[in-house]
Design a protein around this motif. Structure first.
Motif, short mmCIF file in Angstrom:
data_model
loop_
_atom_site.label_atom_id
_atom_site.label_comp_id
_atom_site.label_asym_id
_atom_site.label_seq_id
_atom_site.Cartn_x
_atom_site.Cartn_y
_atom_site.Cartn_z
N LEU A 57 0.81 -1.22 0.00
CA LEU A 57 0.00 0.00 0.00
C LEU A 57 0.84 1.26 0.00
N HIS A 58 1.73 1.33 0.95
CA HIS A 58 2.50 2.57 1.14
C HIS A 58 3.40 2.86 -0.08
N HIS A 59 4.24 1.90 -0.43
CA HIS A 59 5.16 2.14 -1.54
C HIS A 59 4.43 2.37 -2.85
N THR A 60 3.39 1.61 -3.07
CA THR A 60 2.68 1.73 -4.34
C THR A 60 2.15 3.15 -4.54
N LYS A 61 1.64 3.72 -3.46
CA LYS A 61 1.09 5.07 -3.60
C LYS A 61 2.18 6.13 -3.72
N GLU A 62 3.28 5.93 -3.04
CA GLU A 62 4.39 6.89 -3.22
C GLU A 62 4.86 6.85 -4.67
N SER A 63 5.08 5.65 -5.17
CA SER A 63 5.61 5.51 -6.54
C SER A 63 4.60 5.95 -7.59
N ASP A 87 14.73 1.28 -4.56
CA ASP A 87 14.45 0.67 -3.25
C ASP A 87 13.07 0.00 -3.24
N HIS A 88 12.07 0.70 -3.80
CA HIS A 88 10.72 0.12 -3.80
C HIS A 88 10.70 -1.20 -4.57
N ALA A 89 11.44 -1.23 -5.67
CA ALA A 89 11.47 -2.47 -6.46
C ALA A 89 12.15 -3.59 -5.67
N GLU A 129 17.22 4.00 6.07
CA GLU A 129 17.80 4.99 5.15
C GLU A 129 16.77 5.43 4.12
N HIS A 130 15.98 4.49 3.65
CA HIS A 130 14.96 4.79 2.66
C HIS A 130 13.96 5.82 3.19
N MET A 131 13.47 5.58 4.39
CA MET A 131 12.46 6.50 4.95
C MET A 131 13.07 7.87 5.24
N LEU A 133 15.55 9.29 3.61
CA LEU A 133 15.71 9.99 2.34
C LEU A 133 14.37 10.61 1.89
N GLU A 134 13.30 9.85 2.03
CA GLU A 134 11.98 10.41 1.67
C GLU A 134 11.64 11.62 2.53
N GLU A 135 11.90 11.48 3.83
CA GLU A 135 11.50 12.56 4.73
C GLU A 135 12.36 13.80 4.56
FE LIG Z 1 9.08 4.57 0.03
#
Ligand SMILES: [Fe+2]
Ligand SMILES: [Fe+2]
Length: 194
Positions: A57-63, A87-89, A129-131, A133-135
């Motif tokens: 859910l979360h990644h799909t909507k960000e991407s 990263d999402h992939a 690290e992923h989160m 970078l997004e933030e």
């Molecule tokens: Fe993400």
């Protein structure tokens, strides 16, 4: 201006996931002890949950919704977005790999423990690290650049996530048993288990 609902949902979901990862770390450090059945069941439930919620859910909507708008309006974010998409992939195969390594530890014993623990350590750093970078690189830029119409579209989609681990929504029926089990057996900060 009021903080857009989407940004609030993303930050809440990041906090919930950080809590889940922290709780997993604690449980893994503690090890199976004299209750291996309960230990493995709890870890399996937690990893399955990560696979169901953040990964799907979360990644799909960000991407699908957030990143394309941000890159279009702020092309300087293209490198960060490319890394986040990469990263999402990787996220879904990474959690599946962990689930497999966990089964190896459970069914084949101690000789397979280190492989799981090492892979979990890598997964943990990768996700934190992923989160971050997004933030740091994406959310503040989105807040500056997106229009009211963009936010209206995004808010509607993100509000539908309703991850119960954020503590703000009751679980949907199909997740109720899984969620209860995690809350009952996992250690803090996610659950009440020891
Ligand atoms: Fe993400
Ligand atoms: Fe995220």
């Amino acid at each position: 201006m009021k903080i857009p609902e989407t940004l609030r949902v993303i930050r809440d979901e990041h906090n919930a996931l950080s809590g889940m990862l922290q709780s997993l770390s604690l449980l893994i450090r503690r090890g199976p002890g004299d209750e291996p059945q309960r230990f493995f069941d709890t870890l399996e439930a937690m990893l399955f949950y990560i696979d169901e919620f953040p990964e799907r859910l979360h990644h799909t909507k960000e991407s699908g919704l957030l990143f394309p708008r941000v890159v279009k309006l702020a092309p300087q974010t293209a490198d960060a977005v490319a890394r986040l998409e990469h990263d999402h992939a990787k996220g879904e195969p990474a959690v599946r790999e962990l689930q497999h390594l966990l089964l190896a530890w459970k069914f084949l014993g101690e000789s397979r423990r280190a492989a799981f623990v090492d892979q979990f350590g890598r997964y943990l750093s990768f996700y934190l690290e992923h989160m971050l970078l997004e933030e740091q690189e994406i959310l503040p830029v989105a807040e500056r650049c997106l229009s009211a119409q963009d936010w209206a579209d995004l808010d509607q989609a993100f509000a539908a996530n309703r991850d119960p681990l954020t503590g703000k929504y009751p679980p949907d029926d199909i997740y109720e048993q899984l969620f209860k089990r995690i809350v009952h057996d996992a250690p803090a900060p996610i659950g009440l288990g020891g």
